[in-house]
Design a protein around this motif. Structure first.
Motif, PDB file in Angstrom:
ATOM      1  N   GLU A  27       0.849  -1.188   0.000  1.00  0.00           N
ATOM      2  CA  GLU A  27       0.000   0.000   0.000  1.00  0.00           C
ATOM      3  C   GLU A  27       0.891   1.248   0.000  1.00  0.00           C
ATOM      4  O   GLU A  27       1.592   1.519   0.976  1.00  0.00           O
ATOM      5  CB  GLU A  27      -0.893   0.016   1.250  1.00  0.00           C
ATOM      6  N   PRO A  28       0.894   2.036  -1.091  1.00  0.00           N
ATOM      7  CA  PRO A  28       1.747   3.224  -1.130  1.00  0.00           C
ATOM      8  C   PRO A  28       1.340   4.234  -0.047  1.00  0.00           C
ATOM      9  O   PRO A  28       0.157   4.404   0.250  1.00  0.00           O
ATOM     10  CB  PRO A  28       1.500   3.797  -2.531  1.00  0.00           C
ATOM     11  N   LYS A  29       2.333   4.890   0.527  1.00  0.00           N
ATOM     12  CA  LYS A  29       2.094   5.848   1.602  1.00  0.00           C
ATOM     13  C   LYS A  29       2.147   7.282   1.079  1.00  0.00           C
ATOM     14  O   LYS A  29       2.750   7.584   0.052  1.00  0.00           O
ATOM     15  CB  LYS A  29       3.140   5.675   2.702  1.00  0.00           C
ATOM     16  N   LEU A  30       1.530   8.174   1.849  1.00  0.00           N
ATOM     17  CA  LEU A  30       1.620   9.598   1.573  1.00  0.00           C
ATOM     18  C   LEU A  30       3.045  10.098   1.821  1.00  0.00           C
ATOM     19  O   LEU A  30       3.759   9.554   2.679  1.00  0.00           O
ATOM     20  CB  LEU A  30       0.651  10.376   2.460  1.00  0.00           C
ATOM     21  N   HIS A  31       3.409  11.156   1.138  1.00  0.00           N
ATOM     22  CA  HIS A  31       4.761  11.693   1.280  1.00  0.00           C
ATOM     23  C   HIS A  31       5.072  12.140   2.700  1.00  0.00           C
ATOM     24  O   HIS A  31       6.190  11.979   3.181  1.00  0.00           O
ATOM     25  CB  HIS A  31       4.956  12.874   0.322  1.00  0.00           C
ATOM     26  N   ASP A  32       4.072  12.699   3.397  1.00  0.00           N
ATOM     27  CA  ASP A  32       4.345  13.186   4.755  1.00  0.00           C
ATOM     28  C   ASP A  32       4.535  12.017   5.725  1.00  0.00           C
ATOM     29  O   ASP A  32       5.344  12.112   6.667  1.00  0.00           O
ATOM     30  CB  ASP A  32       3.264  14.148   5.238  1.00  0.00           C
ATOM     31  N   ASP A  33       3.833  10.906   5.492  1.00  0.00           N
ATOM     32  CA  ASP A  33       4.074   9.711   6.311  1.00  0.00           C
ATOM     33  C   ASP A  33       5.479   9.168   6.055  1.00  0.00           C
ATOM     34  O   ASP A  33       6.197   8.785   6.987  1.00  0.00           O
ATOM     35  CB  ASP A  33       3.034   8.630   5.998  1.00  0.00           C
ATOM     36  N   LEU A  34       5.873   9.147   4.782  1.00  0.00           N
ATOM     37  CA  LEU A  34       7.212   8.680   4.432  1.00  0.00           C
ATOM     38  C   LEU A  34       8.293   9.575   5.039  1.00  0.00           C
ATOM     39  O   LEU A  34       9.251   9.108   5.654  1.00  0.00           O
ATOM     40  CB  LEU A  34       7.380   8.652   2.906  1.00  0.00           C
ATOM     41  N   GLY A  35       8.121  10.902   4.858  1.00  0.00           N
ATOM     42  CA  GLY A  35       9.117  11.839   5.336  1.00  0.00           C
ATOM     43  C   GLY A  35       9.239  11.874   6.841  1.00  0.00           C
ATOM     44  O   GLY A  35      10.351  11.973   7.389  1.00  0.00           O
ATOM     45  N   THR A  36       8.098  11.766   7.529  1.00  0.00           N
ATOM     46  CA  THR A  36       8.114  11.770   8.992  1.00  0.00           C
ATOM     47  C   THR A  36       8.784  10.505   9.521  1.00  0.00           C
ATOM     48  O   THR A  36       9.564  10.555  10.475  1.00  0.00           O
ATOM     49  CB  THR A  36       6.679  11.889   9.530  1.00  0.00           C
ATOM     50  N   ALA A  37       8.476   9.357   8.901  1.00  0.00           N
ATOM     51  CA  ALA A  37       9.077   8.097   9.332  1.00  0.00           C
ATOM     52  C   ALA A  37      10.592   8.095   9.123  1.00  0.00           C
ATOM     53  O   ALA A  37      11.342   7.555   9.936  1.00  0.00           O
ATOM     54  CB  ALA A  37       8.440   6.931   8.580  1.00  0.00           C
ATOM     55  N   LEU A  38      11.043   8.747   8.054  1.00  0.00           N
ATOM     56  CA  LEU A  38      12.481   8.852   7.812  1.00  0.00           C
ATOM     57  C   LEU A  38      13.145   9.797   8.815  1.00  0.00           C
ATOM     58  O   LEU A  38      14.353   9.717   9.048  1.00  0.00           O
ATOM     59  CB  LEU A  38      12.748   9.364   6.389  1.00  0.00           C
ATOM     60  N   GLY A  39      12.337  10.704   9.372  1.00  0.00           N
ATOM     61  CA  GLY A  39      12.877  11.707  10.289  1.00  0.00           C
ATOM     62  C   GLY A  39      13.405  12.938   9.577  1.00  0.00           C
ATOM     63  O   GLY A  39      14.096  13.763  10.177  1.00  0.00           O
ATOM     64  N   TYR A  40      13.046  13.090   8.291  1.00  0.00           N
ATOM     65  CA  TYR A  40      13.611  14.167   7.485  1.00  0.00           C
ATOM     66  C   TYR A  40      12.574  15.206   7.063  1.00  0.00           C
ATOM     67  O   TYR A  40      12.895  16.117   6.294  1.00  0.00           O
ATOM     68  CB  TYR A  40      14.274  13.597   6.226  1.00  0.00           C
ATOM     69  N   MET A  41      11.332  15.074   7.526  1.00  0.00           N
ATOM     70  CA  MET A  41      10.275  16.021   7.186  1.00  0.00           C
ATOM     71  C   MET A  41       9.560  16.378   8.484  1.00  0.00           C
ATOM     72  O   MET A  41       8.882  15.531   9.076  1.00  0.00           O
ATOM     73  CB  MET A  41       9.309  15.404   6.157  1.00  0.00           C
ATOM     74  N   GLU A  71       6.646   9.704  -3.415  1.00  0.00           N
ATOM     75  CA  GLU A  71       5.549   8.738  -3.455  1.00  0.00           C
ATOM     76  C   GLU A  71       5.737   7.722  -4.585  1.00  0.00           C
ATOM     77  O   GLU A  71       5.420   6.539  -4.423  1.00  0.00           O
ATOM     78  CB  GLU A  71       4.214   9.471  -3.590  1.00  0.00           C
ATOM     79  N   THR A  72       6.256   8.162  -5.719  1.00  0.00           N
ATOM     80  CA  THR A  72       6.434   7.261  -6.855  1.00  0.00           C
ATOM     81  C   THR A  72       7.575   6.275  -6.620  1.00  0.00           C
ATOM     82  O   THR A  72       7.479   5.095  -6.979  1.00  0.00           O
ATOM     83  CB  THR A  72       6.695   8.067  -8.137  1.00  0.00           C
ATOM     84  N   TYR A  73       8.662   6.759  -6.034  1.00  0.00           N
ATOM     85  CA  TYR A  73       9.866   5.936  -5.868  1.00  0.00           C
ATOM     86  C   TYR A  73       9.992   5.335  -4.462  1.00  0.00           C
ATOM     87  O   TYR A  73      11.054   4.831  -4.098  1.00  0.00           O
ATOM     88  CB  TYR A  73      11.110   6.768  -6.190  1.00  0.00           C
ATOM     89  N   GLN A  74       8.900   5.351  -3.698  1.00  0.00           N
ATOM     90  CA  GLN A  74       8.947   4.751  -2.358  1.00  0.00           C
ATOM     91  C   GLN A  74       9.110   3.234  -2.469  1.00  0.00           C
ATOM     92  O   GLN A  74       8.656   2.600  -3.424  1.00  0.00           O
ATOM     93  CB  GLN A  74       7.690   5.092  -1.571  1.00  0.00           C
ATOM     94  N   GLN A  75       9.777   2.679  -1.468  1.00  0.00           N
ATOM     95  CA  GLN A  75       9.972   1.233  -1.390  1.00  0.00           C
ATOM     96  C   GLN A  75       9.266   0.701  -0.142  1.00  0.00           C
ATOM     97  O   GLN A  75       8.890   1.466   0.745  1.00  0.00           O
ATOM     98  CB  GLN A  75      11.468   0.917  -1.383  1.00  0.00           C
ATOM     99  N   GLN A  76       9.085  -0.591  -0.107  1.00  0.00           N
ATOM    100  CA  GLN A  76       8.249  -1.178   0.941  1.00  0.00           C
ATOM    101  C   GLN A  76       8.771  -0.887   2.344  1.00  0.00           C
ATOM    102  O   GLN A  76       7.994  -0.751   3.285  1.00  0.00           O
ATOM    103  CB  GLN A  76       8.129  -2.699   0.738  1.00  0.00           C
ATOM    104  N   ASP A  77      10.101  -0.757   2.490  1.00  0.00           N
ATOM    105  CA  ASP A  77      10.663  -0.488   3.809  1.00  0.00           C
ATOM    106  C   ASP A  77      10.621   0.987   4.189  1.00  0.00           C
ATOM    107  O   ASP A  77      11.141   1.388   5.232  1.00  0.00           O
ATOM    108  CB  ASP A  77      12.104  -1.011   3.889  1.00  0.00           C
ATOM    109  N   GLY A  78       9.999   1.841   3.340  1.00  0.00           N
ATOM    110  CA  GLY A  78       9.886   3.265   3.629  1.00  0.00           C
ATOM    111  C   GLY A  78      11.016   4.110   3.094  1.00  0.00           C
ATOM    112  O   GLY A  78      10.988   5.343   3.215  1.00  0.00           O
TER     113      GLY A  78
END
Length: 443
Positions: free
Chosen positions: A137-151, A414-421
């Protein structure tokens, strides 16, 4: 701004264009003001001419020793001296009233622009690529960025309030890389001249591209500190506006100029921060980086002849599209309907990039608008060129996002996200990232 002579010559066509914009007929009221203005100008000119003639007649009467006639003429001149300022003021007031009315009327759509009242009337022009299939399930950019700690939206809110963001480490570098890639593409392959323009501009510059007077509340304004304490100060005369797009600075480089036709087309680009109060967008796209008060954008501006402007729009669209094609992002191009175009546009293409994390099945989001404005902005800026016949003519102006860097960033995420975030870095951006191929937590 519209040419009152053109309205006078064909009021029916003018009102028909306004109707396509969803506006009522305005030619009757505009022509009434124009008639009052022309009458006032004529009266003022006639009074001036009569004063000049009477002054000469006074000399003739005195040479002829006709003192009675000389006295009568002197009385007439004295009366004209009293009434002429009133006539000049009436002419000036009528001219200002007409300019005020004309400056608030949007540009008219070209004939090929589809009819419609809002985005539902827009027509798909073409599509590039296709939606990707993910095994998760693709994630929103803000979920991705927050999980990375970079947004970090919370840190930005402490600094500036809502609709700001702090980007860190890999995402900060990725945004910078995207902007530099776009600039290099447009200057190296598309023939645009890079400009580093002012971010603060005068009211007249905002007026030139159509932000003023109608969209004053959508802008951010900077005012000198000492003026804030001045009682009843007219802050408008001293303020500077933060540009909502580099279109404002770039297009106005031609203001109050007569260019040589050999200089055209003039193609300009800039990578700048942009600032928008978004007063008219309350409650829209409040999550993530979709609609920010501060964002980065690469702008494209063309200044050209009337004969070349339509072809220049197609060229500009192609230049903006190549950015997304090289990033291998799926998008569609929409021709905006008459009711959905911006204030200054005659015709607009929107490029909408697919973002897979935006709801079930993803969503298309605008990442670029490319518009031709005809001579609408040129009249407001007095931007002209001199052709082979030597006569000055108004230029045509065009502008487009080439593209919005922040939205390109979230489309890439969002396009280039991978399953591990983590986020895979597109091939074309890796040289700008020092060869980095993946952005992941801790990097």
């Amino acid at each position: 701004m519209h040419d009152i002579k053109a309205i006078r010559d064909n009021p029916t066509a003018f009102d028909a264009g306004l109707k396509r914009r969803g506006l009522e007929a305005l030619s009757p009221s505009l022509l009434a003001i124009d008639e009052k203005r022309r009458a006032a100008i004529l009266a003022s000119e006639q009074a001036q001419a009569r004063r000049n003639a009477a002054s000469k007649e006074i000399g003739d009467a005195k040479k002829a020793k006709d003192e009675a006639r000389a006295a009568k003429l002197m009385a007439e001149v004295a009366e004209l001296k009293t009434t002429m300022p009133e006539l000049e003021l009436a002419a000036k007031s009528a001219d200002e009233e007409l300019t005020k009315q004309l400056s608030s009327i949007p540009n008219l759509p070209l004939d090929e622009v589809p009819d419609g009242v809002d985005e539902h009337g827009n027509v798909q022009h073409h599509v590039f690529g296709k939606k990707r299939d993910y095994g998760f399930e693709p994630k929103l950019h803000d979920d991705l960025g927050t999980a990375l700690g970079y947004m970090d939206f919370e840190a930005a809110a402490k600094l500036s309030g809502a609709r700001f963001v702090v980007l860190k480490k890999g995402l900060a570098r990725l945004e910078r890389a995207i902007g530099q890639f776009m600039l290099d593409l447009h200057t190296g392959e598309h023939g645009y001249t890079e400009i580093n323009p002012p971010l603060l501009v005068r009211d007249a510059v905002m007026f030139g591209t159509g932000q003023l007077p109608k969209f004053e509340d959508d802008q951010f304004w900077a005012i000198k500190g000492e003026l804030l304490s001045a009682p009843n100060a007219d802050l408008r005369s001293e303020r500077l506006g933060l540009i909502p797009t580099a279109e404002v600075s770039l297009t106005n480089l031609a203001r109050e100029s007569i260019l040589d036709e050999k200089e055209l087309p003039m193609r300009l680009t800039a990578l700048t921060p942009c600032f928008r109060a978004e007063a008219g967008a309350a409650g829209r796209d409040t999550r993530g980086m979709i609609r920010q008060h501060q964002f980065t954008k690469v702008e494209l501006v063309s200044i050209t002849t009337p004969e070349a402007s339509k072809d220049e729009l197609e060229r500009m669209l192609s230049c903006a599209e190549q950015v997304l094609q090289k990033l291998d992002l799926h998008y569609r191009v929409m021709t905006l309907c008459a009711g959905d175009m911006g204030f200054s546009a005659q015709k607009t293409y929107d490029i909408e990039v697919w973002m897979p994390g935006q709801g079930d099945g993803g969503a298309y989001r605008e990442i670029s608008s490319c518009s031709v404005c005809g001579d609408f902005q040129a009249r407001r800026m007095d931007a002209r060129y001199r052709g082979p016949d030597g006569k000055p003519r108004f230029v045509h102006t065009l502008n487009g996002s080439g593209t919005a860097v922040g939205r390109a960033l979230i489309a890439v995420m969002e396009t280039y996200q991978q399953q591990d975030g983590s986020i895979a870095v597109p091939d074309v951006l890796q040289p700008y990232m020092g060869g980095l191929k993946v952005i992941e937590h801790g990097m």
